[in-house]
Design a protein around this motif. Structure first.
Motif, PDB file in Angstrom:
ATOM      1  N   PHE A   1       7.602  -5.570 -23.989  1.00  0.00           N
ATOM      2  CA  PHE A   1       8.897  -5.074 -24.477  1.00  0.00           C
ATOM      3  C   PHE A   1       8.656  -4.716 -25.947  1.00  0.00           C
ATOM      4  CE2 PHE A   1      13.583  -6.392 -25.368  1.00  0.00           C
ATOM      5  CZ  PHE A   1      13.972  -5.074 -25.320  1.00  0.00           C
ATOM      6  N   MET A   2       8.036  -3.575 -26.129  1.00  0.00           N
ATOM      7  CA  MET A   2       7.528  -3.215 -27.455  1.00  0.00           C
ATOM      8  C   MET A   2       8.170  -1.915 -27.943  1.00  0.00           C
ATOM      9  SD  MET A   2       3.511  -4.129 -26.843  1.00  0.00           S
ATOM     10  CE  MET A   2       3.101  -4.025 -28.572  1.00  0.00           C
ATOM     11  N   GLY A   3       8.701  -1.999 -29.152  1.00  0.00           N
ATOM     12  CA  GLY A   3       9.226  -0.787 -29.786  1.00  0.00           C
ATOM     13  C   GLY A   3      10.504  -0.262 -29.179  1.00  0.00           C
ATOM     14  N   VAL A   4      11.244  -1.105 -28.488  1.00  0.00           N
ATOM     15  CA  VAL A   4      12.459  -0.633 -27.802  1.00  0.00           C
ATOM     16  C   VAL A   4      13.712  -1.365 -28.287  1.00  0.00           C
ATOM     17  CG1 VAL A   4      13.553  -0.274 -25.545  1.00  0.00           C
ATOM     18  CG2 VAL A   4      11.075  -0.139 -25.739  1.00  0.00           C
ATOM     19  N   PHE A   5      13.565  -2.659 -28.609  1.00  0.00           N
ATOM     20  CA  PHE A   5      14.728  -3.501 -28.927  1.00  0.00           C
ATOM     21  C   PHE A   5      15.669  -2.841 -29.941  1.00  0.00           C
ATOM     22  CE2 PHE A   5      16.684  -6.943 -31.425  1.00  0.00           C
ATOM     23  CZ  PHE A   5      17.258  -7.706 -30.420  1.00  0.00           C
ATOM     24  N   TYR A   6      15.115  -2.320 -31.016  1.00  0.00           N
ATOM     25  CA  TYR A   6      15.954  -1.751 -32.085  1.00  0.00           C
ATOM     26  C   TYR A   6      16.565  -0.411 -31.703  1.00  0.00           C
ATOM     27  CZ  TYR A   6      11.450   0.465 -32.945  1.00  0.00           C
ATOM     28  OH  TYR A   6      10.268   1.144 -32.789  1.00  0.00           O
ATOM     29  N   HIS A   7      16.132   0.144 -30.581  1.00  0.00           N
ATOM     30  CA  HIS A   7      16.720   1.400 -30.090  1.00  0.00           C
ATOM     31  C   HIS A   7      17.939   1.130 -29.193  1.00  0.00           C
ATOM     32  CE1 HIS A   7      13.841   4.294 -31.574  1.00  0.00           C
ATOM     33  NE2 HIS A   7      12.842   3.578 -31.101  1.00  0.00           N
ATOM     34  N   LEU A   8      18.246  -0.128 -28.966  1.00  0.00           N
ATOM     35  CA  LEU A   8      19.291  -0.444 -27.984  1.00  0.00           C
ATOM     36  C   LEU A   8      20.612  -0.761 -28.669  1.00  0.00           C
ATOM     37  CD1 LEU A   8      17.119  -2.726 -25.691  1.00  0.00           C
ATOM     38  CD2 LEU A   8      17.635  -0.284 -25.386  1.00  0.00           C
ATOM     39  N   ARG A   9      21.664  -0.221 -28.104  1.00  0.00           N
ATOM     40  CA  ARG A   9      22.999  -0.516 -28.633  1.00  0.00           C
ATOM     41  C   ARG A   9      23.445  -1.905 -28.167  1.00  0.00           C
ATOM     42  NH1 ARG A   9      26.960   2.588 -31.292  1.00  0.00           N
ATOM     43  NH2 ARG A   9      29.028   1.891 -30.706  1.00  0.00           N
ATOM     44  N   TYR A  10      22.883  -2.364 -27.067  1.00  0.00           N
ATOM     45  CA  TYR A  10      23.257  -3.676 -26.506  1.00  0.00           C
ATOM     46  C   TYR A  10      22.008  -4.559 -26.402  1.00  0.00           C
ATOM     47  CZ  TYR A  10      26.989  -0.512 -25.324  1.00  0.00           C
ATOM     48  OH  TYR A  10      27.968   0.446 -25.421  1.00  0.00           O
ATOM     49  N   PRO A  11      21.403  -4.884 -27.532  1.00  0.00           N
ATOM     50  CA  PRO A  11      20.075  -5.497 -27.484  1.00  0.00           C
ATOM     51  C   PRO A  11      20.023  -6.880 -26.828  1.00  0.00           C
ATOM     52  CG  PRO A  11      20.916  -5.430 -29.737  1.00  0.00           C
ATOM     53  CD  PRO A  11      21.859  -4.626 -28.918  1.00  0.00           C
ATOM     54  N   LEU A  12      21.037  -7.726 -27.060  1.00  0.00           N
ATOM     55  CA  LEU A  12      20.944  -9.073 -26.483  1.00  0.00           C
ATOM     56  C   LEU A  12      21.170  -9.030 -24.973  1.00  0.00           C
ATOM     57  CD1 LEU A  12      20.375 -12.020 -26.874  1.00  0.00           C
ATOM     58  CD2 LEU A  12      22.732 -12.377 -27.622  1.00  0.00           C
ATOM     59  N   LEU A  13      21.994  -8.094 -24.526  1.00  0.00           N
ATOM     60  CA  LEU A  13      22.158  -7.937 -23.073  1.00  0.00           C
ATOM     61  C   LEU A  13      20.801  -7.563 -22.462  1.00  0.00           C
ATOM     62  CD1 LEU A  13      23.896  -7.844 -20.524  1.00  0.00           C
ATOM     63  CD2 LEU A  13      24.429  -5.450 -21.059  1.00  0.00           C
ATOM     64  N   ALA A  14      20.127  -6.607 -23.112  1.00  0.00           N
ATOM     65  CA  ALA A  14      18.814  -6.198 -22.595  1.00  0.00           C
ATOM     66  C   ALA A  14      17.847  -7.373 -22.579  1.00  0.00           C
ATOM     67  CB  ALA A  14      18.258  -5.067 -23.453  1.00  0.00           C
ATOM     68  N   LEU A  15      17.829  -8.131 -23.663  1.00  0.00           N
ATOM     69  CA  LEU A  15      16.895  -9.269 -23.738  1.00  0.00           C
ATOM     70  C   LEU A  15      17.206 -10.305 -22.658  1.00  0.00           C
ATOM     71  CD1 LEU A  15      14.505 -10.291 -25.361  1.00  0.00           C
ATOM     72  CD2 LEU A  15      16.108 -11.345 -26.956  1.00  0.00           C
ATOM     73  N   ASP A  16      18.486 -10.555 -22.436  1.00  0.00           N
ATOM     74  CA  ASP A  16      18.873 -11.499 -21.380  1.00  0.00           C
ATOM     75  C   ASP A  16      18.414 -11.004 -20.005  1.00  0.00           C
ATOM     76  OD1 ASP A  16      19.991 -13.487 -22.938  1.00  0.00           O
ATOM     77  OD2 ASP A  16      22.044 -12.729 -22.783  1.00  0.00           O
TER      78      ASP A  16
END
Ligand code: SAM
Length: 261
Positions: free
Chosen positions: A130-145
């Protein structure tokens, strides 16, 4: 058209441009030799490579935001079966073409998907990038979960981050004691309303403390730091995420799947 000769490769690289990943081919051609970050992401892979098992035979890996597939191919070369997902059809065309150039097409699968679509996919992966994507997400914690639930073995997490390495040890605070929130080591994410580096898809830039606490909060234990802004982690079965316990309803509601309503 046959792209086996160098001229054909160069033509195809041009036709598929612009490239974000600088892929190298046997004949010396490269897809983005003038990349603004240098030989990207090869220099990052060189930091990470020693932390990934040399032999990934039998391993199922997932590369989230795979772009043109640089990391996907490195894992496949070590024997893994790799699924790469990305939202951008243009990058996926690059990846599909490159897979055939490398002769890795039987070991890699590229799919056009949103990271959030993984919530509806069955199965887990031995290794997740999961590289180089987190900061591109409007809903980052949902994605991480969502992603944390797909990790059976190891996850490699990489993000653009705020400067600083401080960690503030959080305790509970009375409601009027807010000064601690301003401590440099309090977990924080800088919100980008317009653009960062000219890119309107950059939304949130966490500090180091936030990365660590978000990963823990998603039920992961941090196991290593292969390089700048790169974190290794694995499921922490002794400290599972609240989404598998008391806060499951909120998670399901965020996915539009709350069966209770
Ligand atoms: C900065 S690039 C990182 C590429 C690669 N993972 C790396 O580290 O070199 C971000 C990639 O994530 C993809 N991406 C952005 N938002 C996404 C989303 N919501 N779901 C899946 N992929 C996404 C982009 O299309 C792009 O290929």
């Amino acid at each position: 058209m046959d792209y086996a000769d160098s001229d054909g490769i160069s033509d195809k690289i041009k036709a598929l441009s612009p490239w974000f990943h600088n892929l190298h081919f046997e004949d010396g051609t490269q897809t983005a030799p003038d990349h603004f970050l240098g030989d990207f992401p090869r220099f990052k892979w060189l930091q990470l490579a020693p932390f990934i098992p040399e032999d990934l035979s039998g391993c199922h890996a997932l590369d989230i935001g795979c772009n043109a597939g640089f990391y996907t191919f490195e894992l496949a070369r070590r024997g893994a079966e790799v699924t790469g997902i990305d939202i951008d059809q243009r990058y996926l065309e690059q990846a599909d073409w490159a897979a055939r150039q490398y002769g890795l097409q039987d070991r890699v699968t590229f799919r056009q998907m949103q990271v959030y679509d993984l919530a509806r996919e069955k199965g887990e992966y031995d290794l997740v990038l999961f590289m180089g994507v987190f900061y591109h997400l409007r809903y980052p914690l949902l994605a991480l979960d969502i992603i944390a639930q797909k990790v059976k073995g190891m996850m490699v997490f990489q993000t653009l981050a705020m400067p600083g390495k401080e960690i503030y040890k959080q305790v509970d605070h009375p409601i009027n004691e807010r000064a601690s929130l301003l401590e440099p080591g309090w977990p924080k994410m800088a919100f980008i309303e317009y653009r960062f580096a000219g890119d309107p898809t950059n939304w949130w830039i966490p500090n180091h403390a936030a990365v660590e606490s978000l990963l823990r909060s998603a039920g992961m234990r941090i196991t290593g730091y292969p390089g700048h802004e790169i974190y290794l982690c694995e499921p922490d079965h002794e400290a599972p995420s609240c989404i598998s316990t008391w806060n499951r309803e909120e998670y399901l509601a965020a996915l539009g799947e709350n069966p209770g309503r």
